[in-house]
Design an enzyme around this catalytic site. Structure first.
Site, PDB file in Angstrom:
ATOM      1  N   SER A  23       0.823  -1.210   0.000  1.00 42.12           N
ATOM      2  CA  SER A  23       0.000   0.000   0.000  1.00 42.12           C
ATOM      3  C   SER A  23       0.857   1.261   0.000  1.00 42.12           C
ATOM      4  O   SER A  23       0.617   2.201  -0.762  1.00 42.12           O
ATOM      5  CB  SER A  23      -0.921   0.015   1.234  1.00 42.12           C
ATOM      6  OG  SER A  23      -1.789  -1.087   1.231  1.00 42.12           O
ATOM      7  N   ARG A  27       1.717   3.943  -3.459  1.00 46.34           N
ATOM      8  CA  ARG A  27       1.485   5.387  -3.331  1.00 46.34           C
ATOM      9  C   ARG A  27       2.766   6.169  -3.608  1.00 46.34           C
ATOM     10  O   ARG A  27       2.766   7.162  -4.338  1.00 46.34           O
ATOM     11  CB  ARG A  27       0.962   5.707  -1.913  1.00 46.34           C
ATOM     12  CG  ARG A  27      -0.485   5.321  -1.706  1.00 46.34           C
ATOM     13  CD  ARG A  27      -0.841   5.243  -0.220  1.00 46.34           C
ATOM     14  NE  ARG A  27      -2.274   5.083   0.004  1.00 46.34           N
ATOM     15  CZ  ARG A  27      -2.952   3.958  -0.153  1.00 46.34           C
ATOM     16  NH1 ARG A  27      -2.302   2.859  -0.530  1.00 46.34           N
ATOM     17  NH2 ARG A  27      -4.245   3.896   0.067  1.00 46.34           N
ATOM     18  N   ARG A  98     -14.216  -5.760 -12.016  1.00 42.86           N
ATOM     19  CA  ARG A  98     -14.102  -4.912 -10.830  1.00 42.86           C
ATOM     20  C   ARG A  98     -14.449  -3.461 -11.202  1.00 42.86           C
ATOM     21  O   ARG A  98     -13.855  -2.880 -12.107  1.00 42.86           O
ATOM     22  CB  ARG A  98     -12.701  -5.003 -10.224  1.00 42.86           C
ATOM     23  CG  ARG A  98     -12.384  -6.409  -9.745  1.00 42.86           C
ATOM     24  CD  ARG A  98     -10.997  -6.524  -9.162  1.00 42.86           C
ATOM     25  NE  ARG A  98     -10.868  -5.823  -7.884  1.00 42.86           N
ATOM     26  CZ  ARG A  98      -9.764  -5.813  -7.141  1.00 42.86           C
ATOM     27  NH1 ARG A  98      -8.685  -6.456  -7.572  1.00 42.86           N
ATOM     28  NH2 ARG A  98      -9.711  -5.172  -6.000  1.00 42.86           N
ATOM     29  N   SER A 144     -14.673   2.114  -1.918  1.00 41.25           N
ATOM     30  CA  SER A 144     -13.250   1.789  -1.818  1.00 41.25           C
ATOM     31  C   SER A 144     -12.457   3.059  -1.568  1.00 41.25           C
ATOM     32  O   SER A 144     -12.584   4.037  -2.308  1.00 41.25           O
ATOM     33  CB  SER A 144     -12.745   1.117  -3.096  1.00 41.25           C
ATOM     34  OG  SER A 144     -11.339   0.974  -3.059  1.00 41.25           O
ATOM     35  N   SER A 145     -11.624   3.032  -0.532  1.00 40.48           N
ATOM     36  CA  SER A 145     -10.789   4.199  -0.235  1.00 40.48           C
ATOM     37  C   SER A 145      -9.751   4.433  -1.323  1.00 40.48           C
ATOM     38  O   SER A 145      -9.176   5.518  -1.421  1.00 40.48           O
ATOM     39  CB  SER A 145     -10.091   4.019   1.112  1.00 40.48           C
ATOM     40  OG  SER A 145      -9.191   2.922   1.064  1.00 40.48           O
ATOM     41  N   GLN A 146      -9.490   3.415  -2.159  1.00 39.61           N
ATOM     42  CA  GLN A 146      -8.494   3.584  -3.216  1.00 39.61           C
ATOM     43  C   GLN A 146      -8.936   4.613  -4.251  1.00 39.61           C
ATOM     44  O   GLN A 146      -8.104   5.277  -4.863  1.00 39.61           O
ATOM     45  CB  GLN A 146      -8.199   2.243  -3.889  1.00 39.61           C
ATOM     46  CG  GLN A 146      -7.420   1.294  -2.994  1.00 39.61           C
ATOM     47  CD  GLN A 146      -7.151  -0.040  -3.669  1.00 39.61           C
ATOM     48  OE1 GLN A 146      -7.407  -0.218  -4.850  1.00 39.61           O
ATOM     49  NE2 GLN A 146      -6.632  -0.982  -2.908  1.00 39.61           N
ATOM     50  N   ASP A 292      -8.716  -6.132   4.992  1.00 37.10           N
ATOM     51  CA  ASP A 292      -7.802  -7.126   4.424  1.00 37.10           C
ATOM     52  C   ASP A 292      -7.375  -8.195   5.420  1.00 37.10           C
ATOM     53  O   ASP A 292      -6.816  -9.217   5.024  1.00 37.10           O
ATOM     54  CB  ASP A 292      -6.554  -6.441   3.850  1.00 37.10           C
ATOM     55  CG  ASP A 292      -6.813  -5.840   2.474  1.00 37.10           C
ATOM     56  OD1 ASP A 292      -7.846  -6.172   1.860  1.00 37.10           O
ATOM     57  OD2 ASP A 292      -5.992  -5.033   2.011  1.00 37.10           O
ATOM     58  N   LYS A 319     -13.086  -7.427  -4.252  1.00 40.40           N
ATOM     59  CA  LYS A 319     -11.638  -7.660  -4.246  1.00 40.40           C
ATOM     60  C   LYS A 319     -11.267  -8.654  -5.346  1.00 40.40           C
ATOM     61  O   LYS A 319     -12.021  -8.861  -6.288  1.00 40.40           O
ATOM     62  CB  LYS A 319     -11.202  -8.176  -2.867  1.00 40.40           C
ATOM     63  CG  LYS A 319     -11.425  -7.183  -1.734  1.00 40.40           C
ATOM     64  CD  LYS A 319     -10.414  -6.060  -1.741  1.00 40.40           C
ATOM     65  CE  LYS A 319     -10.536  -5.176  -0.511  1.00 40.40           C
ATOM     66  NZ  LYS A 319      -9.481  -4.145  -0.458  1.00 40.40           N
ATOM     67  N   ARG A 323     -14.565 -12.232  -1.473  1.00 46.79           N
ATOM     68  CA  ARG A 323     -13.867 -12.885  -0.357  1.00 46.79           C
ATOM     69  C   ARG A 323     -14.820 -13.445   0.688  1.00 46.79           C
ATOM     70  O   ARG A 323     -14.488 -14.433   1.358  1.00 46.79           O
ATOM     71  CB  ARG A 323     -12.877 -11.903   0.284  1.00 46.79           C
ATOM     72  CG  ARG A 323     -11.644 -11.684  -0.573  1.00 46.79           C
ATOM     73  CD  ARG A 323     -10.648 -10.754   0.067  1.00 46.79           C
ATOM     74  NE  ARG A 323      -9.425 -10.697  -0.736  1.00 46.79           N
ATOM     75  CZ  ARG A 323      -8.485  -9.768  -0.602  1.00 46.79           C
ATOM     76  NH1 ARG A 323      -8.622  -8.821   0.308  1.00 46.79           N
ATOM     77  NH2 ARG A 323      -7.418  -9.790  -1.372  1.00 46.79           N
TER      78      ARG A 323
END
Length: 409
Positions: A23, A27, A98, A144-146, A292, A319, A323
């Site tokens: 992660s 970044r 996705r 999603s924080s992404q 996660d 994901k 999951r």
């Protein structure tokens, strides 16, 4: 590659060095591309980070990021502001399932030019890079924080910075704070109050500096599980970790107290030790900020004969696989009783574990690694075990180093 993990005993004292957080690395790789005078140390050796590195250096018109979800989100934002550059971002068959629409809509609000090549709302996408001058955008924050981090990472390069309004409950706040902390570290001014994040523009290069990536806490989770399932007195030392971690999964140190695992911080390392004080009842965890580690916790509970109720798991359905469904399916093969909802998993306490069960991994690295510690209870077979390379390529070698008996079928 299918692996047989025979009933094992963990060495009483072991040491493992885990490479940098995926992660953090991904970044910082993007920030390094925007500001080339940044030097990175202890970066992740994961497939995802290698894919990210290659994509950022590539001059190709089509870039395939395979299974790397983080790379897909971050690179969508990155290429949107690369003026006079046109690329198609694509990936594996699962990646094409996705969703990317929330991020694409947000970038379009800012003025980016992005089109879908196949199915609306999903990769592959064609991006025509351009100068972006709009600076106000809003997006749903509960998926999603992404998506949020992708926008924040390019924000200092936008002419007028970014004012981002988050709608609804915010998912995985620690990951957003991680991104902001990294921006702050290179001199970018930010604020995060209530549901609004502001990032000031940073047209000048930051001063040359070396940034060291902390080792990956998600990877550490499997050793927490191993210690929890081992005999009292078992110790594993992991490096390189710090108590004031930016990673949300560092909550492991608190959660695993309930399993009798004590965490000691010393000299940039953590020592995990199995004590005799632990909770023998149902484990309740709200994992909205660290989804996660849900698979690891559920398998640990099953291995100890404990029940658990895990909530805040709504992001797990998008994901590498669904999951929640995958966990239910594989745990039930082993003899568990599991119920799931759109955002939770409940495991009933049971002392029964079926032996010689084949665990399907669904092209998901965390399925393979989460179930591996059960070799301390019984023989187990992990199918397509090479999938661990997505985040932790040396996982199986490290397990052998601490006493696991592993052979290829």
């Amino acid at each position: 590659m299918n692996l047989l993990l025979k009933l094992a005993t963990c060495n009483q004292q072991s040491s493992i060095k885990i490479t940098g957080s995926k992660s953090e690395t991904n970044r910082l790789l993007l920030l390094q591309s925007l500001y080339p005078n940044l030097i990175l140390e202890n970066t992740s050796n994961s497939d995802d980070s290698e894919v990210m590195t290659k994509a950022l250096l590539s001059n190709d018109s089509v870039i395939d990021i395979h299974h790397a979800g983080t790379a897909m989100r971050f690179l969508t934002a990155f290429f949107a502001i690369q003026e006079n550059r046109e690329v198609v971002l694509t990936g594996s068959s699962r990646m094409k399932e996705r969703p990317i629409k929330i991020l694409v809509d947000a970038l379009r609000q800012l003025g980016a030019e992005i089109n879908y090549e196949e199915n609306e709302g999903f990769p592959p996408i064609k991006i025509k890079g351009k100068k972006v001058t709009q600076n106000k955008v809003s997006l749903p924050a509960n998926v999603s924080s992404q998506y949020i981090s992708a926008l924040l990472l390019i924000a200092p390069k936008l002419e007028n910075g970014l004012e981002l309004t988050l709608q609804g409950e915010i998912t995985s706040v620690p990951y957003i704070k991680m991104t902001l902390a990294m921006l702050n570290e290179i001199g970018v001014e930010t604020s995060f109050e209530n549901n609004k994040i502001i990032v000031k523009p940073q047209p000048q290069k930051p001063k040359p500096q070396t940034l060291s990536v902390e080792s990956d806490w998600s990877s550490a989770s499997y050793f927490y599980s191993i210690v929890a399932l081992s005999e009292i007195g078992t110790q594993i030392t992991l490096s390189s970790y710090k108590k004031d971690s930016l990673q949300g999964d560092s909550v492991l140190a608190d959660i695993y107290k309930d399993f009798g695992v004590e965490t000691t911080y010393e000299n940039n390392k953590i020592q995990l030790r199995k004590g005799n004080n632990y909770q023998l009842s149902t484990i309740n965890c709200q994992l909205n900020s660290s989804p996660d580690i849900a698979q690891t916790i559920a398998v640990t509970c099953f291995g100890l004969g404990l029940g658990c109720h895990l909530t805040g798991l709504h992001t797990l359905k998008i994901k590498e696989t669904d999951r929640l469904l995958a966990l239910k399916t594989e745990l039930e093969k082993l003899g568990a009783s599991v119920t799931i909802s759109d955002e939770s998993l409940t495991l009933e306490a049971s002392s029964k574990i079926n032996a010689n069960i084949r665990i399907e991994t669904y092209q998901d690295h965390r399925m393979a690694m989460a179930f591996a510690p059960l070799a301390l209870n019984t023989n187990i077979i992990i199918e397509e075990a090479e999938v661990v390379s997505k985040s932790y390529p040396t996982f199986w070698e490290d397990l052998k180093c601490i006493g696991f008996n592993i052979s290829e079928l």
